[in-house]
Design an enzyme around this catalytic site. Structure first.
Site, PDB file in Angstrom:
ATOM      1  CB  CYS A   1      36.643  41.309  37.574  1.00  0.00           C
ATOM      2  SG  CYS A   1      35.047  40.723  37.827  1.00  0.00           S
ATOM      3  CG  HIS A   8      36.494  44.511  41.112  1.00  0.00           C
ATOM      4  ND1 HIS A   8      36.592  45.177  39.944  1.00  0.00           N
ATOM      5  CD2 HIS A   8      35.537  43.469  41.194  1.00  0.00           C
ATOM      6  CE1 HIS A   8      35.744  44.314  38.904  1.00  0.00           C
ATOM      7  NE2 HIS A   8      35.217  43.538  39.897  1.00  0.00           N
ATOM      8  CD  GLU A  43      38.807  47.813  40.334  1.00  0.00           C
ATOM      9  OE1 GLU A  43      37.631  47.254  39.702  1.00  0.00           O
ATOM     10  OE2 GLU A  43      39.642  46.868  40.579  1.00  0.00           O
TER      11      GLU A  43
END
Length: 232
Positions: A87, A204, A206
């Protein structure tokens, strides 16, 4: 895997990234402040997390790209070290010249926060070896400037060299206009450097690593990194 997560003023995903790295590798990463001039000795992987570095007051990632620590990040990349930008981290990598192109305002001129589908274009990078080429994964996005743009010559080079790793797609894997949530050229969601050692991506991964909170589709990226470094 010895990882370093760079923290800028305005970063807000550094602990999410750190959790994903520790969960998949068993090793807690170091958090490195933007004003530091060196990375921890023996660093294998540098991660630039999401957020709003320096408040995005000039241009997303433009100030962070000139932070003191970025000289060490560039040197790490030049040695063939692994670098991941997610990002805002992708924006920083482009502004720092470590990846081509630029991330502009979303085509709808609105901030987008939702789950999206991504098509994995290749499985022969250190970031994607746990995925199959052509696989479809679902991960979140949260950005206002994720519209990847490059000039025609650069875009042709990226495509011809097979450097697009992730594209926005629908649940079936079809790369269709309605799945391109931010208007990115060629539906590009993530690209790698010429040597395949630097990856920038807007979504994302994660945030989709732990089954206790839902999908684990992003976990493969971090497992890929751990496996690649263990093999090396």
């Amino acid at each position: 895997m010895k990882a370093a997560v760079i923290v800028f003023p305005g970063s807000n995903r550094e602990r999410d990234i750190a959790y994903a790295l520790e969960l998949t590798s068993g090793v807690k990463p170091a958090l490195v402040w933007h004003g530091d001039s060196a990375l921890p000795p023996g660093t294998d992987l540098v991660v630039l997390p999401g957020g709003f570095s320096y408040g995005d007051y000039l241009r997303c990632g433009a100030i962070a790209a000139r932070a003191t620590v970025m000289d060490a990040v560039r040197a790490h990349a030049a040695r063939g070290g692994l670098v991941l930008g997610v990002c805002n981290g992708f924006q920083i990598l482009c502004e720092a010249g470590l990846l081509p192109g630029v991330l502009m305002r979303n085509a709808q001129l609105k901030f987008i926060a939702r789950n999206v589908h991504l098509k994995v274009e290749r499985s022969d990078t250190p970031f994607t070896r746990r995925y199959n080429a052509g696989a479809v994964i679902e991960v979140p996005v949260a950005h206002g400037e994720g519209n990847f743009i490059a000039d025609a010559e650069t875009l042709k080079r990226i495509e011809d060299e097979g450097r697009v790793v992730f594209r926005y797609c629908d649940a079936s894997g079809a790369v269709v206009p309605q799945a391109n949530i931010n208007g990115a050229t060629n539906a590009i969601a993530g690209i790698v450097s010429e040597n395949r050692r630097v990856l920038g991506m807007m979504p994302h991964p994660e945030n989709h690593v732990d089954p206790t909170i839902g999908s684990t589709d992003g976990r493969g990226l971090f497992e890929s990194l751990a496996e690649a470094l263990q093999t090396a």
